[in-house]
Enzyme design. Structure first.
Site, short mmCIF file in Angstrom:
data_model
loop_
_atom_site.label_atom_id
_atom_site.label_comp_id
_atom_site.label_asym_id
_atom_site.label_seq_id
_atom_site.Cartn_x
_atom_site.Cartn_y
_atom_site.Cartn_z
N LYS A 75 127.44 49.20 115.50
CA LYS A 75 126.97 49.47 114.14
C LYS A 75 127.94 48.93 113.10
O LYS A 75 127.56 48.53 112.00
CB LYS A 75 126.78 50.98 113.94
CG LYS A 75 126.21 51.36 112.57
CD LYS A 75 125.70 52.79 112.57
CE LYS A 75 126.82 53.79 112.46
NZ LYS A 75 127.35 53.90 111.08
N HIS B 196 123.25 63.76 123.71
CA HIS B 196 122.89 62.93 122.57
C HIS B 196 121.37 62.91 122.43
O HIS B 196 120.66 62.70 123.42
CB HIS B 196 123.42 61.51 122.75
CG HIS B 196 124.91 61.42 122.54
ND1 HIS B 196 125.73 62.49 122.65
CD2 HIS B 196 125.70 60.38 122.21
CE1 HIS B 196 126.97 62.12 122.41
NE2 HIS B 196 126.97 60.83 122.13
#
Length: 905
Positions: free
Chosen positions: A564, A142
């Site tokens: 999120k 990532h």
């Protein structure tokens, strides 16, 4: 009589000593490079940021940067960034120094993560728990590590020279020599481009992550097992059979994670496992050779067993040339002879020489056990259970594949591919609906596909090729090399049945050990997870797999997208609730559940102290098994130094062992029940507050306008695009990945993903005593508050306001800052503190030494953003000719702030 030659006592080197020394060297380099002007500018800006941000200090800092041109702004940015790199280096050295100085009996508490107190508390249960222990870090690519490898390499050289400089045995000449080397490398660091000029390819990411295995992990893994063994009651390590199994396994997504990354292909995955195997076998060859060359025990003192004599006779026939060399170089040393043959065969395995190499790690382990048993029979226990045992542990842990490559793909990709394939079936009238029919997909997985079904598009061919490569890799390097297939955004049983249906079409009935791992990420998917698993577990193909695999199931829960989606407080509580329900489902279904935690490095993606997070897990959700992602800069922070890496794994081990200790579990369960109503209020109110913000029209535009969101992709942090679905704009939150979402907010110092909504959730409870009691007694709630505290501590209200005002949305700015004030006030009230981090001095110091420099970078970044967000010069009205230069300045500030804030993604 006193020893007159003894060196005078010296006080320990402190963090402040290292920082002052490195700062002095850096200042000398800056003077040599640019005279006093650059240094004076840097010092003036940092001095203006030395105190908490106020209107006066903000104005002072802005006055300093306001007249700088692009070149000067870039020079100041680079100088501040180098200082932050050196600060991180000094902190790592101080941490490692402190760990090395710790005495095993210094009275460290259980909460400190020491293995010894953990095993002491478990007493008689420890051996049984160790037998079932499994800890499984999974390294990912990532894109959150902003440092180039060249920067990391320079910092490693500086660390080596610092060790030389600090060596008490070094005289003045030696210290002067080390100081010269330090100046040389700091000068190189200041002149090294901090931005990548090319986009990393998956192969580059593979090699970067593999450097951790080479640099630290092969060394610290056997040391970890020894430290656990030494902590067992009555232990006598090195002279008795090992009481600690090889409980570590490593995984990797690097080169296997194709969710949203078109650059990861079947060919890349095949090459990746080849690189893994090359690295593993190279390391094992070195380790075997070292053991062999040290095993000079003579047959007269350590006679070989009959089994060893027979094995050597067979080796003489199988490998006559090599055996003749070994016998000549090591006469009368049968144990060494066998180990040299093992070394020869490992090297042959690496070189893929047919007939000489091992077929699998078990064959090699059988040879090592033969030598070990022979030494035990000869009474040579130290040779049997010393470095030879370390070698056995290495083979058991890493095999020939180093780390299992895990494949990940988005459920929507499978659905699209199946829709294409099912359109070729004569009895399917609605291919899209059929692609979501779990029972149809299950029948295809068990009975096979009709003849004549072939992919027509590149995406379908690539999905099938990926599964074919998995089968080939298992045939070549064994089932542990690549067998897990993770389905992102698992919404229903069909999303899971899809993998076996596609596998049946790809490889037919060829052998393939396939473990399908659902990944539940959004709030809704986490809440629906038990129902989805019940439906999936009822499918005949799943039942067959469970029976053949010992009824073992792995389920992944995602921290990034859930936060999120519903905000940090609701995500934490939703994850806790989902894990409780998953444990209940596993008991009901009679399966052994391993939860795989998809945690990021940032506080908005599940970051924070990992051992405390483990202790906060719902009872039964760990049960001696813990699997977790290690992402981006976290990999190098935890495993870049041997001492720190070993300590991290020790803390991880002790937390996993203690997580379900009966007394602790009972207290945790009682607290969860007692404060369930508090949690429900915090959950509902914080989620509502968070959604009310992110659903406002123009909110996604605000983030793009006030932060470097749209520029982050130009940093070339990784091979994966910053947005899903090929989106070219950051204006849609659904297409925006969690990493750039968190990364961008961190840059603005608003750090919204780590705290937004928490204040409203706490305020809705309206019972401070109950909230304080929940913090004291319920680890999950305490973890929520602690992460919020750290996130708020990394925020800066005035700097954040300056960023938000760039968006021209006064309403959203005030909404965000009002919630910030409420969250800070109530978090402090729950903690019963006047200031943030009052009871976390180490963290307070770590943040404190960085903040003036990070603040300085924020002011430099604001300067760049103001230029770039205004397309024309306000004075002349003309398009700015230096926009590209300022764009590069902005990227430099992003890179520097990431170095200072550390857990940005």
């Amino acid at each position: 009589m006193a020893n007159e030659t003894a060196l005078p006592p010296t006080r320990p080197v402190t963090l402040e000593d290292d920082l002052a020394f490195l700062r002095g060297l850096h200042e000398q380099v800056l003077r040599e490079a640019g005279g006093d002007t650059l240094l004076d500018l840097v010092q003036a800006l940092v001095a203006a940021c030395a105190n908490p941000s106020t209107a006066e200090s903000m104005a002072s800092a802005q006055a300093i940067v306001g007249d700088l041109d692009a070149a000067s702004t870039a020079a100041v940015t680079r100088a501040v960034t180098v200082h932050l790199h050196l600060t991180t280096l000094a902190e790592e050295r101080q941490r490692a120094r402190g760990l090395r100085a710790e005495d095993a009996e210094s009275g460290e508490g259980i909460e400190s993560g020491g293995v010894s107190p953990a095993l002491s508390r478990l007493r008689g249960e420890a051996p049984e728990l160790l037998d079932g222990l499994r800890i499984h870090p999974v390294l990912t690519a990532h894109p959150t590590e902003a440092r180039r490898r060249a920067v990391t390499a320079a910092l490693r050289r500086i660390a080596t020279h610092l060790d030389l400089h600090d060596d008490p045995a070094n005289g003045p000449a030696g210290r002067a020599f080390a100081r010269r080397l330090l100046l040389e490398d700091i000068s190189t660091l200041t002149r090294t481009a901090s931005l990548r000029s090319t986009q990393p390819e998956p192969g580059d990411e593979v090699r970067t992550v593999m450097s951790i295995f080479d640099h630290t992990l092969f060394d610290i893994v056997p040391r970890l097992y020894r430290s656990v063994e030494a902590a067992l009651p009555g232990a006598d390590p090195g002279v008795s059979p090992p009481r600690v199994p090889a409980f570590l396994r490593f995984g990797s997504w690097v080169g296997g994670d194709r969710d949203g990354n078109p650059h990861v292909t079947a060919a890349v995955s095949r090459e990746t496992v080849g690189l893994h195997a090359e690295q593993a076998l190279t390391q094992l060859a070195r380790a075997v050779d070292a053991v062999a060359r040290a095993m000079t025990v003579d047959a007269a003192w350590s006679p070989p067993s009959d089994a060893l004599r027979e094995a050597l006779a067979n080796d003489a026939v199988a490998f006559p040339e090599r055996f003749a060399q070994v016998e000549k170089s090591s006469p009368g040393e049968p144990h060494r002879q066998k180990m040299l043959i093992v070394a020869f065969r490992v090297e042959a395995t690496r070189a893929q020489r047919a007939g000489a190499g091992y077929t699998d790690p078990d064959e090699m382990l059988a040879d090592l056990a033969l030598v070990q048993d022979s030494l035990v029979a000869a009474g040579d226990l130290r040779s049997a259970y010393g470095d030879l045992q370390h070698l056995i542990w290495l083979v058991e842990t890493f095999g020939f594949h180093l780390a299992e490559l895990e494949v990940r793909q988005h459920s929507a990709v499978h659905e699209a591919v199946l829709t294409e394939l099912l359109a070729g079936l004569p009895d399917v009238t609605d291919p899209a609906a059929a692609a979501q029919d779990a029972h149809l997909l299950d029948r295809l997985a068990r009975d096979g596909w009709p003849t004549g079904v072939h992919p027509t598009g590149e995406r379908a061919e690539e999905v099938l090729d990926t599964i074919r490569v998995m089968a080939w890799l298992q045939e070549r390097w064994g089932p542990r090399s690549c067998g897990r297939y993770i389905v992102s955004f698992s919404r229903n049983a069909a999303d899971l049945a899809a993998v076996r249906a596609l596998a049946r079409l790809a490889v037919g009935t060829r052998p393939l050990r396939l473990t399908v791992v659902p990944l539940f990420e959004t709030g809704a998917d986490l809440e629906n997870a038990p129902r989805i698993l019940r439906d999936w577990a009822a499918l005949p193909a799943t039942i067959e797999h469970l029976e053949s695999s010992g009824r073992v199931v792995e389920v992944m829960v995602g921290y990034s997208d859930s936060a999120k989606d519903v905000g940090p407080a609701s995500a934490t509580l939703t994850l806790g609730r989902a894990e409780e329900e998953l444990v209940a489902w596993a008991r009901e279904a009679g399966v052994q559940l391993t939860l795989f935690h998809g945690r990021g490095g940032s506080l908005g993606r599940g970051g924070g102290p990992l051992h405390r997070a483990i202790m906060a897990q719902p009872s039964g959700s760990v049960d001696g098994r813990f699997k977790v992602t290690e992402q981006g800069e976290v990999i190098f922070a935890r495993y870049g130094d041997r001492t720190i890496g070993q300590r991290h794994l020790e803390r991880l081990t002790s937390a996993v062992l203690l997580a379900d200790e009966p007394e602790r579990a009972a207290a945790r369960d009682a607290a969860a029940r007692r404060f369930a109503d508090v949690a429900a209020v915090v959950d509902a109110q914080s989620r509502g507050c968070y959604r009310a913000l992110v659903e406002q029209p123009g909110f996604a535009d605000l983030l793009a306008d006030v932060s470097p969101l749209d520029e982050i992709g130009e940093l070339r942090l990784g091979s994966r695009p910053a947005r899903r679905s090929g989106a070219n704009s950051g204006r849609g939150l659904d297409a925006l990945r969690a990493i750039p979402w968190v990364f961008s907010w961190a840059q603005t110092r608003v750090t919204l993903p780590g705290w937004y909504g928490i204040g409203s959730g706490l305020a809705a409870v309206d019972d401070l005593d109950a909230l304080r009691a929940a913090y004291r007694e319920w680890p999950l709630f305490a973890s929520l508050i602690d992460v919020a505290e750290m996130s708020i501590a990394k925020s800066d209200r005035e700097i954040g306001r300056a960023y938000l005002e760039l968006g021209g949305r006064h309403d959203l700015t005030e909404q965000i800052l009002t919630e910030f004030d409420l969250s800070k006030r109530l978090v402090l009230a729950v903690l019963d503190q006047e200031e943030l981090l009052e009871h976390k001095p180490h963290l307070e110091r770590a943040i404190g030494v960085r903040l003036p420099y990070v603040d300085a970078l924020n002011h430099l970044q604001l300067r760049a953003l103001r230029v770039l967000r205004l397309p024309t010069d306000p004075t002349s009205g003309q398009t700015r000719p230096d926009r590209q230069e300022w764009r590069r300045v902005l990227l430099l500030t992003v890179n520097g702030a990431a170095a200072g804030l550390q857990n940005t993604g």
